[in-house]
Enzyme design. Structure first.
Site, PDB file in Angstrom:
ATOM      1  N   LYS A 124      -3.701 108.558 111.590  1.00 43.11           N
ATOM      2  CA  LYS A 124      -4.519 109.760 111.789  1.00 43.11           C
ATOM      3  C   LYS A 124      -3.570 110.942 111.885  1.00 43.11           C
ATOM      4  O   LYS A 124      -2.400 110.775 112.249  1.00 43.11           O
ATOM      5  CB  LYS A 124      -5.322 109.646 113.092  1.00 43.11           C
ATOM      6  CG  LYS A 124      -6.543 110.520 113.116  1.00 43.11           C
ATOM      7  CD  LYS A 124      -7.717 109.885 112.387  1.00 43.11           C
ATOM      8  CE  LYS A 124      -8.883 110.850 112.259  1.00 43.11           C
ATOM      9  NZ  LYS A 124     -10.076 110.177 111.712  1.00 43.11           N
ATOM     10  N   ASP A 164     -11.573 114.777 108.081  1.00 44.02           N
ATOM     11  CA  ASP A 164     -12.169 114.469 109.391  1.00 44.02           C
ATOM     12  C   ASP A 164     -12.733 115.800 109.888  1.00 44.02           C
ATOM     13  O   ASP A 164     -13.014 116.685 109.057  1.00 44.02           O
ATOM     14  CB  ASP A 164     -11.101 113.908 110.355  1.00 44.02           C
ATOM     15  CG  ASP A 164     -11.706 113.333 111.638  1.00 44.02           C
ATOM     16  OD1 ASP A 164     -12.327 112.260 111.579  1.00 44.02           O
ATOM     17  OD2 ASP A 164     -11.591 113.967 112.706  1.00 44.02           O
TER      18      ASP A 164
HETATM   19  P1  NDP Z   1     -17.220 118.112 110.502  1.00 41.81           P
HETATM   20  O1  NDP Z   1     -16.108 119.031 110.834  1.00 41.81           O
HETATM   21  O2  NDP Z   1     -17.799 118.131 109.145  1.00 41.81           O
HETATM   22  O3  NDP Z   1     -18.425 118.332 111.545  1.00 41.81           O
HETATM   23  C1  NDP Z   1     -18.205 118.204 112.911  1.00 41.81           C
HETATM   24  C2  NDP Z   1     -19.478 118.606 113.642  1.00 41.81           C
HETATM   25  O4  NDP Z   1     -19.328 118.305 115.023  1.00 41.81           O
HETATM   26  C3  NDP Z   1     -19.761 120.085 113.568  1.00 41.81           C
HETATM   27  O5  NDP Z   1     -21.136 120.294 113.632  1.00 41.81           O
HETATM   28  C4  NDP Z   1     -19.069 120.621 114.814  1.00 41.81           C
HETATM   29  O6  NDP Z   1     -19.596 121.850 115.292  1.00 41.81           O
HETATM   30  C5  NDP Z   1     -19.338 119.521 115.792  1.00 41.81           C
HETATM   31  N1  NDP Z   1     -18.243 119.473 116.789  1.00 41.81           N
HETATM   32  C6  NDP Z   1     -16.924 119.304 116.543  1.00 41.81           C
HETATM   33  N2  NDP Z   1     -16.227 119.350 117.679  1.00 41.81           N
HETATM   34  C7  NDP Z   1     -17.132 119.544 118.638  1.00 41.81           C
HETATM   35  C8  NDP Z   1     -17.021 119.671 120.048  1.00 41.81           C
HETATM   36  N3  NDP Z   1     -15.832 119.614 120.674  1.00 41.81           N
HETATM   37  N4  NDP Z   1     -18.186 119.852 120.729  1.00 41.81           N
HETATM   38  C9  NDP Z   1     -19.375 119.913 120.103  1.00 41.81           C
HETATM   39  N5  NDP Z   1     -19.534 119.801 118.779  1.00 41.81           N
HETATM   40  C10 NDP Z   1     -18.430 119.618 118.071  1.00 41.81           C
HETATM   41  O7  NDP Z   1     -16.679 116.665 110.884  1.00 41.81           O
HETATM   42  P2  NDP Z   1     -17.240 115.235 110.405  1.00 41.81           P
HETATM   43  O8  NDP Z   1     -18.709 115.291 110.255  1.00 41.81           O
HETATM   44  O9  NDP Z   1     -16.393 114.775 109.301  1.00 41.81           O
HETATM   45  O10 NDP Z   1     -16.852 114.327 111.673  1.00 41.81           O
HETATM   46  C11 NDP Z   1     -17.748 114.120 112.763  1.00 41.81           C
HETATM   47  C12 NDP Z   1     -17.315 112.884 113.529  1.00 41.81           C
HETATM   48  O11 NDP Z   1     -17.349 111.737 112.651  1.00 41.81           O
HETATM   49  C13 NDP Z   1     -15.908 112.915 114.101  1.00 41.81           C
HETATM   50  O12 NDP Z   1     -15.886 112.178 115.321  1.00 41.81           O
HETATM   51  C14 NDP Z   1     -15.090 112.160 113.054  1.00 41.81           C
HETATM   52  O13 NDP Z   1     -13.907 111.613 113.577  1.00 41.81           O
HETATM   53  C15 NDP Z   1     -16.096 111.081 112.673  1.00 41.81           C
HETATM   54  N6  NDP Z   1     -15.857 110.436 111.383  1.00 41.81           N
HETATM   55  C16 NDP Z   1     -15.821 111.176 110.233  1.00 41.81           C
HETATM   56  C17 NDP Z   1     -15.637 110.545 109.022  1.00 41.81           C
HETATM   57  C18 NDP Z   1     -15.693 111.278 107.731  1.00 41.81           C
HETATM   58  O14 NDP Z   1     -15.723 110.612 106.689  1.00 41.81           O
HETATM   59  N7  NDP Z   1     -15.750 112.599 107.712  1.00 41.81           N
HETATM   60  C19 NDP Z   1     -15.375 109.085 108.949  1.00 41.81           C
HETATM   61  C20 NDP Z   1     -15.536 108.397 110.209  1.00 41.81           C
HETATM   62  C21 NDP Z   1     -15.732 109.078 111.374  1.00 41.81           C
HETATM   63  P3  NDP Z   1     -18.787 123.214 115.053  1.00 41.81           P
HETATM   64  O15 NDP Z   1     -18.996 123.536 113.601  1.00 41.81           O
HETATM   65  O16 NDP Z   1     -19.419 124.193 115.979  1.00 41.81           O
HETATM   66  O17 NDP Z   1     -17.352 122.943 115.380  1.00 41.81           O
END
Ligand code: NDP
Length: 444
Positions: A124, A164
């Site tokens: 990571k 991510d």
């Molecule tokens: P994105 O950046 O596309 O979206 C993240 C979302 O979560 C946004 O809506 C963001 O809001 C919100 N968010 C992020 N940090 C916080 C926080 N501290 N508190 C509240 N809301 C938060 O990321 P992904 O959708 O790619 O990832 C989401 C999760 O899925 C993560 O845990 C990631 O590790 C996991 N994941 C992702 C994969 C992938 O293929 N992308 C694969 C496997 C797991 P805001 O815009 O306001 O920051």
């Protein structure tokens, strides 16, 4: 050392890394029983070698903002374990990024990748750079500066990064462009690339779709239909969007989405047209989820969490520790039957206990969200073969992989009373494969 001694030792050595210790302690607790049946593991000091990353790179990133001011950020790559294949895992850009968070993610990634059955090790990386509010040109310059350091440590057969939080198709493309120029090769190295330059169909959708495929497998064990179920989704990024898309396609009723400012509750359900609005809002306009409520006239709760609402199914898809014990008790009291994690470690240990004690179907992220990295693995295969599979081919493979992960969880996690402990199942299944490979390859 037994698993408890290893954990105590890690607590002493890394006292300021709570997320890392949280992830390690969950896994060590789950595998204790099988570990004790294999004295050869203890003799080889296997657990300690498996918990501590192979190496950690940290570096300064210097870039220039649009006002001509020079900015610095920290960058990291954690190469956790490559016994099963090249290091593989996403890059996160968020102000909260630190070594503890990346170490927990790299540790989890090792077991998740093992569960996919594809040849990938765990890694990571990321930076404390916050993309929100930055211009496209700033994002590009930052990504290029990040890769100027990172590129020495990665490659198609050594370490293959992906996206991510804060890193989607746009950022991967900028990073890959710079990498390709520096490394003078065109063999992939990043996954989540654009379709025109080696990306795989279904990769953007894969984590969300995969989570729903896993959920369907869980529901099947109890003869429950997904159609018509009210679903609570947190987040509104990549994972949340495609989770929502698959739910709509299968006739379920997603009713919430959120971002770090608050959440929306749409009791009529988020439709295809409304989801298109969200995708444009989040992926093109880079706006806030509040604007959905303004546009469609539904409820918006500033600073709130979606778990306050009633739903049959909860799909945490934002970030780690976003669902605590109180949230879990609320969900159970309001009749929730299943929780399937799109995010990594979104439920606190207390919340997991509440779900399991109430007999809910509960799938940890390392099993339920593995579809993302699995499809990244399929992208690597297509890059090596220099050909592209169709959407149907990739989707079919993704479904099969998710069903396979579910099967492994049942095999190792089914209790005598019939309850499936998916945490235990995923941890033991992921661990055994890595452990056997480490034993076979000697003391390294
Ligand atoms: P994105 O950046 O596309 O979206 C993240 C979302 O979560 C946004 O809506 C963001 O809001 C919100 N968010 C992020 N940090 C916080 C926080 N501290 N508190 C509240 N809301 C938060 O990321 P992904 O959708 O790619 O990832 C989401 C999760 O899925 C993560 O845990 C990631 O590790 C996991 N994941 C992702 C994969 C992938 O293929 N992308 C694969 C496997 C797991 P805001 O815009 O306001 O920051």
């Amino acid at each position: 050392m037994n698993t408890k001694d290893v954990l105590n030792d890690l607590k002493r050595r890394f006292p300021n890394e709570p997320e890392y210790l949280q992830a390690v302690s969950e896994v060590l607790e789950s595998i204790e029983e099988v570990y004790n049946k294999h004295p050869e593991f203890e003799k080889a000091n296997l657990i300690e070698r498996l918990c501590i990353p192979d190496r950690i790179f940290s570096f300064r990133i210097t870039w220039m903002d649009d006002r001509g001011q020079v900015q610095t950020n920290m960058g990291y790559r954690i190469q956790h374990n490559n016994v099963l294949g090249p290091y593989k895992g996403g890059i996160r850009f968020h102000a909260s990024v630190n070594p503890s968070i990346l170490k927990f993610l790299a540790f989890e990634q090792t077991f998740k990748n093992s569960l996919t059955t594809l040849p990938m090790g765990g890694a990571k990386g990321g930076s404390d750079f916050m993309p929100r509010g930055k211009s496209n040109a700033e994002i590009m310059r930052f990504c290029q500066s990040f890769v100027l350091e990172l590129w020495r440590h990665i490659g198609p057969d050594t370490d293959v990064p992906a996206g991510d939080i804060g890193v989607g198709g746009r950022e991967v493309a900028y990073m890959y462009g710079m990498y390709r120029k520096l490394a003078r090769e065109n063999t992939g190295t990043f996954t989540g690339k654009g379709l025109e330059f080696g990306g795989s169909l279904i990769r953007p959708e894969a984590t969300g779709y995969g989570n729903i495929y896993f959920l369907l497998e869980m529901l099947k064990t109890r003869g429950i239909e997904l159609r018509g179920k009210r679903c609570l989704i947190s987040g509104s990024g990549n994972v949340a969007q495609y989770t929502c898309e698959k739910l709509i396609e299968l006739g379920a009723l997603p009713v919430t989405l959120s971002d770090s400012n608050g959440y929306i509750y749409d009791p009529d359900g988020i439709t295809r047209e409304k989801l298109d609005f969200v995708m444009d809002l989040k992926n093109n306009q880079r706006g806030r989820i509040r604007e959905y409520a303004e546009h469609y006239g539904c409820k918006y709760v500033e600073g709130g969490r979606v778990w306050a609402e009633a739903g049959d199914i909860a799909l945490p898809s934002a970030t780690q520790n976003e669902l605590n014990g109180d949230d879990a008790r609320k969900l159970v009291a309001q009749g929730c039957i299943a929780v399937s994690e799109g995010a990594n470690m979104p439920s606190t240990p207390e919340a997991i206990n509440v779900f399991q004690e109430a007999g809910l179907l509960y799938a940890p992220g390392k099993a339920a969200n593995a579809g993302g990295v699995a499809t990244s693995g399929l992208e690597m295969t297509q890059n090596s073969m220099r050909l592209n599979w169709t959407r149907e081919e990739v989707d079919e493979k993704l479904k099969r992989i998710m069903a396979g992960i579910h099967e492994q969880c049942v095999r190792y996690g089914k209790r005598s009373d019939g309850y499936i402990d998916y945490v235990k199942g995923a941890n033991i299944a992921g661990f055994m494969k890595v452990a056997k490979a480490m034993m076979a390859q000697g003391v390294l």
